[in-house]
Design an enzyme around this catalytic site. Structure first.
Site, short mmCIF file in Angstrom:
data_model
loop_
_atom_site.label_atom_id
_atom_site.label_comp_id
_atom_site.label_asym_id
_atom_site.label_seq_id
_atom_site.Cartn_x
_atom_site.Cartn_y
_atom_site.Cartn_z
N THR A 116 0.82 -1.22 0.00
CA THR A 116 0.00 0.00 0.00
C THR A 116 0.85 1.26 0.00
OG1 THR A 116 -1.54 1.24 1.40
CG2 THR A 116 -0.13 -0.31 2.52
N ASP A 117 0.25 2.37 -0.44
CA ASP A 117 0.96 3.66 -0.39
C ASP A 117 1.13 4.16 1.05
OD1 ASP A 117 -1.72 4.33 0.10
OD2 ASP A 117 -1.86 5.83 -1.48
N GLU A 118 0.35 3.59 1.98
CA GLU A 118 0.38 4.09 3.36
C GLU A 118 1.70 3.83 4.07
OE1 GLU A 118 -2.82 3.16 5.87
OE2 GLU A 118 -4.31 3.36 4.30
N SER A 144 -0.72 0.35 8.76
CA SER A 144 0.33 0.67 7.78
C SER A 144 1.71 0.27 8.28
CB SER A 144 0.27 2.14 7.36
OG SER A 144 0.15 2.99 8.44
N LYS A 147 2.04 -3.35 7.38
CA LYS A 147 2.33 -3.52 5.95
C LYS A 147 3.77 -3.13 5.65
CE LYS A 147 -0.05 -4.60 3.00
NZ LYS A 147 -0.42 -5.94 2.44
N ILE A 184 -15.98 4.54 0.54
CA ILE A 184 -16.93 4.71 -0.58
C ILE A 184 -18.12 3.75 -0.47
CG2 ILE A 184 -17.14 4.37 -3.10
CD1 ILE A 184 -14.53 6.02 -3.37
N GLY A 268 -4.90 10.14 14.51
CA GLY A 268 -3.67 9.99 13.70
C GLY A 268 -3.93 10.01 12.20
P1 NAD Z 1 -9.86 -7.17 2.31
O1 NAD Z 1 -9.86 -6.91 3.77
O2 NAD Z 1 -11.07 -6.88 1.51
O3 NAD Z 1 -9.51 -8.72 2.06
C1 NAD Z 1 -8.53 -9.40 2.78
C2 NAD Z 1 -8.71 -10.89 2.55
O4 NAD Z 1 -7.67 -11.57 3.26
C3 NAD Z 1 -10.04 -11.43 3.11
O5 NAD Z 1 -10.63 -12.30 2.18
C4 NAD Z 1 -9.64 -12.18 4.36
O6 NAD Z 1 -10.49 -13.26 4.68
C5 NAD Z 1 -8.24 -12.65 4.00
N1 NAD Z 1 -7.40 -12.91 5.17
C6 NAD Z 1 -7.23 -12.12 6.25
N2 NAD Z 1 -6.41 -12.71 7.15
C7 NAD Z 1 -6.03 -13.89 6.59
C8 NAD Z 1 -5.18 -14.95 7.02
N3 NAD Z 1 -4.54 -14.89 8.20
N4 NAD Z 1 -5.02 -16.01 6.21
C9 NAD Z 1 -5.66 -16.08 5.01
N5 NAD Z 1 -6.49 -15.13 4.57
C10 NAD Z 1 -6.67 -14.04 5.34
O7 NAD Z 1 -8.59 -6.41 1.75
P2 NAD Z 1 -8.36 -5.70 0.34
O8 NAD Z 1 -8.85 -4.31 0.41
O9 NAD Z 1 -8.83 -6.59 -0.73
O10 NAD Z 1 -6.75 -5.63 0.32
C11 NAD Z 1 -6.00 -6.72 -0.22
C12 NAD Z 1 -4.53 -6.36 -0.14
O11 NAD Z 1 -4.27 -5.17 -0.87
C13 NAD Z 1 -4.03 -6.11 1.29
O12 NAD Z 1 -2.75 -6.66 1.40
C14 NAD Z 1 -3.98 -4.58 1.38
O13 NAD Z 1 -2.99 -4.18 2.30
C15 NAD Z 1 -3.60 -4.23 -0.04
N6 NAD Z 1 -4.03 -2.89 -0.50
C16 NAD Z 1 -5.33 -2.50 -0.35
C17 NAD Z 1 -5.74 -1.26 -0.85
C18 NAD Z 1 -7.18 -0.81 -0.73
O14 NAD Z 1 -7.47 0.34 -1.08
N7 NAD Z 1 -8.12 -1.63 -0.29
C19 NAD Z 1 -4.81 -0.43 -1.48
C20 NAD Z 1 -3.48 -0.86 -1.60
C21 NAD Z 1 -3.11 -2.10 -1.12
O1 DAU Z 2 -4.15 3.97 0.54
C1 DAU Z 2 -4.34 2.59 0.49
C2 DAU Z 2 -5.18 2.16 1.64
O2 DAU Z 2 -6.50 2.62 1.39
C3 DAU Z 2 -5.19 0.64 1.86
O3 DAU Z 2 -3.90 0.24 2.22
C4 DAU Z 2 -6.19 0.25 2.94
O4 DAU Z 2 -6.26 -1.17 3.03
C5 DAU Z 2 -7.54 0.81 2.58
O5 DAU Z 2 -8.47 0.53 3.61
C6 DAU Z 2 -7.46 2.31 2.37
O6 DAU Z 2 -7.15 3.00 3.60
P1 DAU Z 2 -7.90 4.35 4.05
O7 DAU Z 2 -7.83 4.43 5.52
O8 DAU Z 2 -7.42 5.50 3.25
O9 DAU Z 2 -9.39 3.98 3.53
P2 DAU Z 2 -10.85 4.15 4.17
O10 DAU Z 2 -11.80 3.70 3.13
O11 DAU Z 2 -10.95 3.56 5.52
O12 DAU Z 2 -10.97 5.74 4.33
C7 DAU Z 2 -10.75 6.63 3.24
C8 DAU Z 2 -10.83 8.05 3.79
O13 DAU Z 2 -12.19 8.33 4.15
C9 DAU Z 2 -10.01 8.28 5.03
O14 DAU Z 2 -9.45 9.58 4.98
C10 DAU Z 2 -11.02 8.19 6.18
C11 DAU Z 2 -12.29 8.70 5.54
N1 DAU Z 2 -13.56 8.10 6.02
C12 DAU Z 2 -13.65 6.74 6.14
C13 DAU Z 2 -14.83 6.15 6.53
C14 DAU Z 2 -14.96 4.65 6.67
C15 DAU Z 2 -14.67 8.93 6.27
O15 DAU Z 2 -14.59 10.16 6.17
N2 DAU Z 2 -15.86 8.33 6.64
C16 DAU Z 2 -15.98 6.99 6.77
O16 DAU Z 2 -17.10 6.52 7.10
#
Ligand code: NAD
Ligand code: DAU
Length: 327
Positions: A116-118, A144, A147, A184, A268
């Site tokens: 992730t970018d985080e 983060s 990660k 979203i 944070g």
């Molecule tokens: P998600 O939470 O939707 O899915 C995670 C999946 O991993 C789930 O199916 C869960 O059951 C499985 N899992 C969790 N713990 C496990 C374990 N111990 N063993 C096996 N499976 C397990 O997450 P996502 O949003 O699809 O993110 C997937 C990957 O991409 C993560 O590594 C996350 O850090 C990375 N990522 C996410 C975003 C984002 O915006 N969502 C952006 C950049 C990177």
């Molecule tokens: O940047 C990549 C990351 O993006 C991934 O590594 C993470 O797995 C993914 O969850 C996401 O992290 P964020 O914390 O940025 O995403 P989230 O959807 O939780 O929140 C996006 C932004 O919206 C953040 O600034 C918090 C805000 N937010 C979130 C929720 C759930 C709100 O304002 N209201 C809300 O209800």
């Protein structure tokens, strides 16, 4: 191909994409089916599904032994959860990655690590700066930091043991199958279920939104032509858009203009993410297909509208957890 976390949001979209783009590839998914995993996300896929934990050394070894490439998505992924209970983040994201690396080392298997970018921390709002592959790591939350730790492990296994690895760091994804705890889909399903959308603080924070399909197409390019040992940033070059503007856009698209509520901010809270993905563009020729967030949101809203059964059982619980946190 072994896909970890393939029943989650990005992993499931990835399995659907691989089966379409690379029909000869045999896919096995390992997923623990935590609250974030859902077998229904893989409906229609041919992939073999193994319900299991990536920290289970014997199980992981038995799967890695028969694979050519591991694509590692499995993680605890939600920042807010990591602030209330960091423990599973440490276990899955750090120990789980360690277990996979050891199996990959034993059987000489290429591993692509999805990150992730985080890991880079955050940027100043309004500044012209972006994260590059050489930006120093400065993670803010337990999520983060876990990660970032896993990224360091992956690079150490490459340098010390010569393991063939690639790493990608991507910005915020959106699209179908995203868990409704995330920003979203939470707002879309709030509106669809008659609730008011919830904005943390005053919503000044900036995220660099990318459609999940564009993220996964970039991962495919890296798997096909990326250089071992390299890291690639993935981002769609969005113009800066803050959370308030995104929630206002969702409200407008769903015909309740301006009707959202301010709730407690995230402790944070990272202020701004912005990715420089020029290395990926130049070296691998990748380009995002979804360049217009409005168009991507229209598709995503339609998906949640058409798939009410997929999310409605989880909605009450997610919202009562947020309510207890003042969010
Ligand atoms: P998600 O939470 O939707 O899915 C995670 C999946 O991993 C789930 O199916 C869960 O059951 C499985 N899992 C969790 N713990 C496990 C374990 N111990 N063993 C096996 N499976 C397990 O997450 P996502 O949003 O699809 O993110 C997937 C990957 O991409 C993560 O590594 C996350 O850090 C990375 N990522 C996410 C975003 C984002 O915006 N969502 C952006 C950049 C990177
Ligand atoms: O940047 C990549 C990351 O993006 C991934 O590594 C993470 O797995 C993914 O969850 C996401 O992290 P964020 O914390 O940025 O995403 P989230 O959807 O939780 O929140 C996006 C932004 O919206 C953040 O600034 C918090 C805000 N937010 C979130 C929720 C759930 C709100 O304002 N209201 C809300 O209800």
């Amino acid at each position: 191909m072994l896909v970890t976390g393939g029943a989650g949001f990005i992993g499931a979209n990835f399995v659907h994409l691989v089966e379409k783009q690379w029909p000869d590839c045999e896919v096995t998914v390992i997923d623990k089916l935590t609250y974030a995993g859902n077998r229904a996300n893989l409906a229609g896929c041919r992939a073999k599904f193994v319900e299991g934990d990536i920290t289970d050394t014997a199980l992981v070894d038995s799967l890695v032994k028969d694979t050519d490439v591991i694509v590692h998505f499995a993680a605890e992924s939600h920042n807010d959860n990591s602030l209330h209970d960091p423990s599973p983040f440490i276990t899955t994201n750090i120990m789980g990655t360690f277990v996979l690396l050891e199996a990959a080392r034993k059987h000489s298997v290429y591993l692509h690590h999805v990150s992730t970018d985080e890991v880079f921390g955050d940027l100043e709002i309004g500044a012209p700066t972006k994260f590059t592959e050489s930006t120093a790591y400065a993670p803010s939350s337990p999520y983060s930091a876990s990660k970032a730790s896993s990224d360091h492990l992956v690079r150490a296994w490459a340098r010390s043991f010569g393991l063939q690895v690639t790493v990608s760091n991507c910005s915020n994804n959106y699209g179908p199958y995203q868990h409704i705890e995330k920003f979203i889909p939470r707002q879309i399903t709030n509106i669809l279920s008659g609730r008011t959308p919830k904005l943390y603080g005053t919503g000044e924070q900036v995220r660099d939104w990318i459609h999940v399909e564009d993220h996964n197409l970039a991962v495919l390019e890296i798997l096909a032509r990326g250089r071992f040992g390299e890291t690639y940033n993935i981002g769609a070059d969005q113009k800066d858009i803050n959370n308030r503007e995104v929630i206002e856009l969702i409200c407008e698209l769903m015909d309740i203009p301006g009707q959202y509520e301010l709730v407690a901010d995230r402790p944070g809270h990272d202020q701004r993410y912005a990715m420089d993905a020029s290395k990926l563009r130049k070296e691998l020729g990748w380009r995002p297909r979804y360049t217009d967030l409005r168009a991507g949101l229209i598709d995503t809203i339609a998906w949640y509208r058409e798939n009410t059964a997929w999310w409605q059982d989880a909605k009450e619980k997610v919202e009562s957890t947020y309510a207890a946190q003042g969010q």
